[in-house]
Design an enzyme around this catalytic site. Structure first.
Site, PDB file in Angstrom:
ATOM      1  N   LYS A  71      43.407  22.786 -34.993  1.00 50.63           N
ATOM      2  CA  LYS A  71      44.748  22.209 -35.050  1.00 50.63           C
ATOM      3  C   LYS A  71      44.759  21.070 -36.071  1.00 50.63           C
ATOM      4  O   LYS A  71      43.822  20.266 -36.132  1.00 50.63           O
ATOM      5  CB  LYS A  71      45.133  21.696 -33.666  1.00 50.63           C
ATOM      6  CG  LYS A  71      46.506  21.044 -33.562  1.00 50.63           C
ATOM      7  CD  LYS A  71      46.748  20.602 -32.116  1.00 50.63           C
ATOM      8  CE  LYS A  71      48.035  19.846 -31.948  1.00 50.63           C
ATOM      9  NZ  LYS A  71      48.231  19.407 -30.536  1.00 50.63           N
ATOM     10  N   SER A 148      52.093  20.398 -28.171  1.00 53.12           N
ATOM     11  CA  SER A 148      52.059  20.391 -29.623  1.00 53.12           C
ATOM     12  C   SER A 148      51.050  21.355 -30.245  1.00 53.12           C
ATOM     13  O   SER A 148      50.994  21.499 -31.463  1.00 53.12           O
ATOM     14  CB  SER A 148      51.762  18.974 -30.124  1.00 53.12           C
ATOM     15  OG  SER A 148      50.486  18.528 -29.698  1.00 53.12           O
ATOM     16  N   SER A 172      49.908  18.959 -24.261  1.00 50.27           N
ATOM     17  CA  SER A 172      49.955  19.713 -25.519  1.00 50.27           C
ATOM     18  C   SER A 172      48.978  20.873 -25.613  1.00 50.27           C
ATOM     19  O   SER A 172      49.051  21.657 -26.556  1.00 50.27           O
ATOM     20  CB  SER A 172      49.747  18.773 -26.705  1.00 50.27           C
ATOM     21  OG  SER A 172      50.874  17.950 -26.878  1.00 50.27           O
TER      22      SER A 172
END
Length: 492
Positions: A71, A148, A172
């Site tokens: 990520k 996220s 997230s």
């Protein structure tokens, strides 16, 4: 290796094939690259890659040669430009060294092929940054994959990757796991290292790990990457036995508190999410566990006020630090409207505001700690809703001031942030399904440092309520074209 064969294998199975010599790591990387290129036009989950070749990794690690992605937030690899989902960092800033967790991913043998999308600075339960565009949910391309870690979840759900890195400061990892039908573990604070860049990211709320399709991948990867690094603030006890063994062995009889009202002070709960939790509760009783309705006694207003301070101060500090380092001026041409609003409010906070937030967090941690003296686990929905429509959480909406944006995020995710505040481990499992063939995530929270209990029970539930045959409408090797096709996949 055919795409359809690759898509059917989790990380553990792929590693075993590579280790046995039945398939080479290079062949798997080539198939993974093909898979990523096939789904990217549909889900828009990669922001960098697929790379021409995987980043360097150990050839003898437990997941040697298994395709992976990182990520684009917090964790980073040496020399790979990072952007944090924001135009503020331009085309990306190459980092001088690996973070500790990235180094552990390499030692585990994971073959990193790209970076996945994140909302700007990670502050959204959706993944639609202005910088790189909307990420879509493979189960329904009109829906969000959550956030996220939405880019990671979209790639793992579509089976372009078996596993991908994520991080979790308010849900997230677990929110996108729920929206995309995945296993999402937020480990205990300190179980994985945030260093060397951070000591306690987001006032201790932020934790790093991954999203997987299977419990055994989740357990095996945690075995591979957990642990203390010099200078870390926390030194947790080592597990009694490997987490992979816990997943195989299953759970002892547990006392489980079932709760379906959000810990956050806003947002209604979809009845389908409530029913999914209650159905899991009945399954647990059938497996010999004690399940009753109960919850820690918390003040939602105090909780939300403190969490809001933590996020705004984090955004203000991050944006000001990046702006100073790059010599840029943060404004609407470089930042989304709600990011600017939260950072501006964060700059007005005083030291006393930060200490007041920490005092509130202490009250919450103590209340939950006492509650866990009676209850082994807390069972809740992961999200208030199965998922949200693309565009529902628009971070560039200039009509939203800072608190309005915070409330909008947590009105869809009122169950996850509690375990970030307490530091407790929590896991989302894809145990429900809607009439639209959307997955519903169910969350379990354990006492601090007790990932073993979570993983043992998750292994039991994976066997009792298997989800592996469910496939989204956009999946590597086969794109489902109609709802009838989706129902056929669901019932396969």
């Amino acid at each position: 290796m055919k795409l359809s064969e690759y898509a059917d294998l989790d990380a553990t199975a792929l590693a075993a094939l590579i280790r046995s010599g039945e398939v080479s790591a290079a062949e798997v990387a080539g198939t993974a690259t093909e898979a990523l290129e096939a789904v990217q036009p549909e889900v828009n989950a990669l922001v960098s890659g697929p790379f021409d070749a995987p980043l360097d990794h150990a050839a003898d690690g437990p997941f040697a040669g298994v395709p992976f992605a990182v990520k684009d937030l917090i964790t980073h690899a040496a020399g790979v430009p990072t952007r944090s989902g924001s135009r503020l960092l331009g085309d990306g800033v190459p980092m001088p060294a690996d973070t500790h967790l990235m180094a552990r991913f390499r030692r585990a043998g994971l073959a990193t092929l790209g970076l996945t999308a994140t909302p700007e600075m990670g502050f959204n339960a959706n993944t639609e940054p202005v910088a790189t565009g909307s990420v879509r949910n493979p189960w329904d391309l009109a829906r969000s994959p959550g956030g996220s870690s939405g880019g990671a979840s979209a790639l793992v759900a579509s089976r372009a990757l078996p596993v991908a890195h994520g991080n979790d400061g308010g849900g997230s990892i677990r929110i996108p796991a729920a929206a995309c039908g995945l296993v999402g573990l937020k480990p205990s604070q300190g179980r994985t290292s945030p260093g060397p860049d951070y000591g306690d990211p987001l006032m201790g709320l932020g934790v790093e790990f991954a999203l997987t399709r299977t419990v055994r991948d989740c357990a095996g990867l945690l075995d591979a990457v957990h642990g203390y690094e010099p200078g870390d603030r926390y030194l947790l006890p080592d597990p009694r036995r490997p987490y992979a063994a816990e997943a195989d062995a299953g759970s002892r009889p547990l006392r489980i508190a079932l709760h379906t009202e959000p810990f956050s002070g806003n947002g209604a709960v979809d009845p389908r999410c409530v029913e999914a939790v209650e159905a899991v509760g009945r399954t647990l009783e059938g497996l010999g566990h004690q399940v009753d309705r109960a919850a820690p006694d918390l003040d939602p207003t105090m909780f939300d006020d403190a969490n809001f301070v933590a996020w705004c101060s984090f955004l203000a500090d991050g944006i000001d630090t990046i702006s100073a380092a790059l010599g840029v001026r943060p404004g609407p041409e470089l930042l989304e409207a709600t990011t600017l609003a939260c950072a501006e409010l964060g700059r007005t906070l005083r030291a006393s505001d930060i200490y007041a937030a920490e005092r509130a967090f202490n009250v919450v941690r103590r209340a939950v700690g006492v509650f866990h003296q009676q209850w082994d686990l807390i069972l809740t929905p992961t999200m208030n809703v199965p998922n949200t429509a693309a565009g529902h959480l628009n971070a560039d909406d200039a009509a939203l001031e800072a608190r309005g944006w915070y409330d909008r995020i947590f009105s869809t995710a009122g169950f996850t942030a509690l375990s970030n505040v307490t530091g407790n481990p929590a896991i989302s499992l894809p145990l429900g399904i809607t009439e639209e063939n959307w997955p519903i995530g169910v969350q379990f929270v354990a006492p601090y440092a007790d990932e073993a209990t979570l993983i043992g029970l998750a292994g039991d539930l994976e066997r009792a309520l298997p989800w592996h045959e469910r496939r989204p409408s956009t999946v590597v090797g086969w794109t489902v074209g109609t709802q009838a096709d989706a129902n056929a996949v669901r019932n396969a």
